[in-house]
Design a protein around this motif. Structure first.
Motif, mmCIF file in Angstrom:
data_model
loop_
_atom_site.group_PDB
_atom_site.id
_atom_site.type_symbol
_atom_site.label_atom_id
_atom_site.label_comp_id
_atom_site.label_asym_id
_atom_site.label_seq_id
_atom_site.Cartn_x
_atom_site.Cartn_y
_atom_site.Cartn_z
ATOM 1 N N GLY A 49 60.477 36.352 98.517
ATOM 2 C CA GLY A 49 59.274 36.474 98.320
ATOM 3 C C GLY A 49 58.918 36.800 96.764
ATOM 4 O O GLY A 49 59.490 36.870 96.130
ATOM 5 N N THR A 50 57.551 37.215 96.734
ATOM 6 C CA THR A 50 57.200 37.502 95.398
ATOM 7 C C THR A 50 56.004 38.682 95.496
ATOM 8 O O THR A 50 55.338 38.640 96.188
ATOM 9 C CB THR A 50 56.254 36.112 94.979
ATOM 10 O OG1 THR A 50 56.962 35.258 95.027
ATOM 11 C CG2 THR A 50 55.797 36.319 93.553
ATOM 12 N N LYS A 51 56.132 39.526 94.430
ATOM 13 C CA LYS A 51 55.276 40.489 94.433
ATOM 14 C C LYS A 51 54.646 40.565 93.004
ATOM 15 O O LYS A 51 55.318 40.115 91.793
ATOM 16 C CB LYS A 51 56.155 41.829 94.460
ATOM 17 C CG LYS A 51 56.756 42.171 95.843
ATOM 18 C CD LYS A 51 55.539 42.563 97.045
ATOM 19 C CE LYS A 51 56.461 42.806 98.078
ATOM 20 N NZ LYS A 51 55.328 43.110 99.155
ATOM 21 N N THR A 52 53.338 40.698 92.960
ATOM 22 C CA THR A 52 52.714 40.693 91.487
ATOM 23 C C THR A 52 51.873 42.154 91.362
ATOM 24 O O THR A 52 51.646 42.868 92.181
ATOM 25 C CB THR A 52 51.741 39.399 91.609
ATOM 26 O OG1 THR A 52 51.467 39.193 90.246
ATOM 27 C CG2 THR A 52 50.629 39.681 92.325
ATOM 28 N N LEU A 53 51.541 42.103 89.860
ATOM 29 C CA LEU A 53 50.684 43.117 89.417
ATOM 30 C C LEU A 53 51.583 44.378 89.585
ATOM 31 O O LEU A 53 50.908 45.355 89.838
ATOM 32 C CB LEU A 53 49.323 43.157 90.133
ATOM 33 C CG LEU A 53 48.409 42.075 89.863
ATOM 34 C CD1 LEU A 53 47.074 42.326 90.847
ATOM 35 C CD2 LEU A 53 47.903 42.175 88.356
ATOM 36 N N ILE A 54 52.663 44.614 89.520
ATOM 37 C CA ILE A 54 53.470 45.588 89.572
ATOM 38 C C ILE A 54 54.039 46.521 88.479
ATOM 39 O O ILE A 54 54.526 45.888 87.499
ATOM 40 C CB ILE A 54 55.063 45.389 90.170
ATOM 41 C CG1 ILE A 54 54.818 44.419 91.407
ATOM 42 C CG2 ILE A 54 55.606 46.770 90.459
ATOM 43 C CD1 ILE A 54 54.069 45.084 92.502
ATOM 44 N N SER A 55 53.155 47.631 88.317
ATOM 45 C CA SER A 55 53.468 48.843 87.200
ATOM 46 C C SER A 55 54.858 48.720 86.745
ATOM 47 O O SER A 55 55.736 48.955 87.703
ATOM 48 C CB SER A 55 52.960 50.089 87.623
ATOM 49 O OG SER A 55 51.307 49.829 87.333
ATOM 50 N N ASN A 56 55.330 48.683 85.601
ATOM 51 C CA ASN A 56 56.528 48.727 85.199
ATOM 52 C C ASN A 56 57.595 47.753 85.509
ATOM 53 O O ASN A 56 59.050 47.812 85.213
ATOM 54 C CB ASN A 56 57.129 50.127 85.669
ATOM 55 C CG ASN A 56 56.305 51.442 85.106
ATOM 56 O OD1 ASN A 56 55.797 51.186 84.034
ATOM 57 N ND2 ASN A 56 56.409 52.508 85.818
ATOM 58 N N ALA A 57 57.142 46.668 86.077
ATOM 59 C CA ALA A 57 58.172 45.728 86.606
ATOM 60 C C ALA A 57 59.029 45.171 85.412
ATOM 61 O O ALA A 57 60.193 45.039 85.726
ATOM 62 C CB ALA A 57 57.409 44.625 87.340
ATOM 63 N N SER A 103 52.170 51.125 79.954
ATOM 64 C CA SER A 103 52.844 50.719 81.126
ATOM 65 C C SER A 103 52.470 49.278 81.565
ATOM 66 O O SER A 103 51.579 48.887 81.829
ATOM 67 C CB SER A 103 52.270 51.565 82.267
ATOM 68 O OG SER A 103 52.537 50.948 83.565
ATOM 69 N N PRO A 104 53.837 48.594 81.022
ATOM 70 C CA PRO A 104 53.704 46.999 81.285
ATOM 71 C C PRO A 104 53.577 46.673 82.888
ATOM 72 O O PRO A 104 53.873 47.521 83.716
ATOM 73 C CB PRO A 104 54.986 46.434 80.741
ATOM 74 C CG PRO A 104 55.809 47.425 80.744
ATOM 75 C CD PRO A 104 54.934 48.738 80.611
ATOM 76 N N ILE A 105 53.008 45.727 83.356
ATOM 77 C CA ILE A 105 52.835 45.065 84.392
ATOM 78 C C ILE A 105 53.651 43.732 84.667
ATOM 79 O O ILE A 105 53.720 43.085 83.700
ATOM 80 C CB ILE A 105 51.708 45.120 85.105
ATOM 81 C CG1 ILE A 105 50.463 44.279 84.444
ATOM 82 C CG2 ILE A 105 51.078 46.335 85.429
ATOM 83 C CD1 ILE A 105 49.336 43.796 85.466
ATOM 84 N N GLY A 106 54.198 43.308 85.894
ATOM 85 C CA GLY A 106 54.927 42.336 85.989
ATOM 86 C C GLY A 106 54.776 41.661 87.369
ATOM 87 O O GLY A 106 54.421 42.281 88.354
ATOM 88 N N GLU A 107 55.664 40.415 87.326
ATOM 89 C CA GLU A 107 55.926 39.997 88.807
ATOM 90 C C GLU A 107 57.144 40.087 89.152
ATOM 91 O O GLU A 107 58.075 40.061 88.384
ATOM 92 C CB GLU A 107 55.677 38.419 88.634
ATOM 93 C CG GLU A 107 55.216 37.892 90.006
ATOM 94 C CD GLU A 107 54.473 36.604 89.881
ATOM 95 O OE1 GLU A 107 53.127 36.791 89.560
ATOM 96 O OE2 GLU A 107 55.060 35.400 89.818
ATOM 97 N N TYR A 108 57.508 40.332 90.540
ATOM 98 C CA TYR A 108 58.865 40.098 90.939
ATOM 99 C C TYR A 108 59.139 38.973 91.770
ATOM 100 O O TYR A 108 58.258 38.793 92.826
ATOM 101 C CB TYR A 108 59.220 41.326 91.818
ATOM 102 C CG TYR A 108 59.544 42.857 91.166
ATOM 103 C CD1 TYR A 108 60.541 42.737 90.047
ATOM 104 C CD2 TYR A 108 58.886 43.934 91.512
ATOM 105 C CE1 TYR A 108 60.666 44.163 89.490
ATOM 106 C CE2 TYR A 108 59.281 45.133 90.890
ATOM 107 C CZ TYR A 108 59.970 45.148 89.798
ATOM 108 O OH TYR A 108 60.297 46.183 89.249
#
Ligand SMILES: Cc1cc2nc3c(=O)[nH]c(=O)nc-3n(C[C@H](O)[C@H](O)[C@H](O)COP(=O)(O)OP(=O)(O)OC[C@H]3O[C@@H](n4cnc5c(N)ncnc54)[C@H](O)[C@@H]3O)c2cc1C
Length: 275
Positions: A49-57, A103-108
């Motif tokens: 799956g995919t996770k998004t808008l995740i702090s510190n990813a 604090s960067p955000i990202g997608e997993y």
């Protein structure tokens, strides 16, 4: 206890950075059903799956990931720890964030990621409820963050009002400015007390969801108003990045969004009132 030893000690020492991955492209406020799945395979779970808008990813050493354990069944979810470097586990950065730029955000993305059953957090199938508990604590933290930002803005506005002169007077001598400062102080004090009350219950081991939601909603919306007034007191200079209030103005805007939007907090409060 083993998980606490392995992860929390390093996080507390500042050696590792953590992340909590709940939000998905199609599931933000409503995480009762998710698209990211965890399927049991012997002593492993296989995550897709995919996770998004995740702090510190982009910089985290591990992620606590909320996964659907029974596809399509509401609340049937499991929390799993996924370590950086696991095969099939990728992180990417989301650029162009308005504030909290430290604090960067990202997608997993998870492509057949295998994690041991030792990485299960809490009880299998109870991940949704564990997450709600985590969010209740986090909401008090966000309320405190908002109170702190508002206080910082008031402190700076006070200092500036006493320094800046117009029409041969300090702007702090104008009653309009004095009343703005007074209103800011009143609101900060009210939000601080509400936040302390919610935190006091947390310290007692008693989480009252509607109270943490009240603290978060009031404190975050208060902070936006107060920081806006602080910027006004700075006049045009408040709009310039050299002054802290410009950054506060951008940073504070996240607080009524993450850890549950203000609309979701009001839903929690209303549900408790109407129970
Ligand atoms: C900087 C940043 C950091 C973040 N960090 C994390 C993180 O570390 N981990 C993580 O999992 N997520 C994180 N998030 C995601 C954040 O929690 C979500 O953005 C938030 O929960 C809202 O979800 P959404 O953006 O999908 O909005 P949506 O759920 O699509 O909502 C859109 C609008 O509709 C409203 N709405 C939705 N449902 C209802 C309803 N039932 N009643 C009334 N109004 C409703 C919302 O309040 C909002 O105004 C982060 C986001 C940002 C911007």
């Amino acid at each position: 206890e083993e998980q606490k030893e392995k992860y929390l000690v390093k996080v507390a020492r500042g050696e590792w950075i953590s992340s909590g991955a709940f939000t998905e492209p199609a599931h933000g406020s409503d995480i009762t059903v998710l698209d990211t799945t965890a399927k049991r395979d012997g002593d492993y779970y296989v995550i897709n799956g995919t996770k998004t808008l995740i702090s510190n990813a982009p910089i985290a050493d591990f992620a606590v990931v909320l996964c659907q354990s029974e596809p399509g069944v509401r609340y049937k979810q499991t929390l799993l720890i996924v370590d950086k470097g696991c095969e099939g586990f990728e992180a990417s950065k989301i650029e162009g964030k308005m504030g909290i730029r430290a604090s960067p955000i990202g997608e997993y993305s998870f492509n057949n990621v295998r994690v041991s059953i030792e990485n299960l957090v809490g009880t299998e199938g109870m991940g949704f409820y564990h997450t709600l508990e985590f969010l209740d604590l986090g909401r008090v933290g966000v309320a405190a963050q908002a109170v702190g930002m508002a206080q910082g803005a008031l402190d700076r506005a006070l200092r500036y009002a006493k320094e800046r002169s117009q029409f041969n007077r300090k702007i702090a001598d104008f009653q309009v400015i004095q009343h703005k400062l007074a209103d800011m102080a009143i609101q900060i004090e009210a939000a601080r007390l509400l936040t302390y009350k919610a935190a006091w219950y947390v310290d007692k081991g008693r989480i009252i969801p509607e109270l943490t939601s009240m603290a978060k909603t009031y404190a975050t919306e208060m902070a936006i108003r107060v920081i806006d007034e602080a910027l006004q007191i700075f006049g045009g200079y408040g709009y310039i990045a050299e002054y802290d209030v410009e950054r506060y103005y951008r940073d504070v805007r996240i607080t009524p969004l993450y850890e549950g939007t203000s609309e979701i907090q009001r839903n929690v409060i209303a549900k408790a009132l109407l129970r």
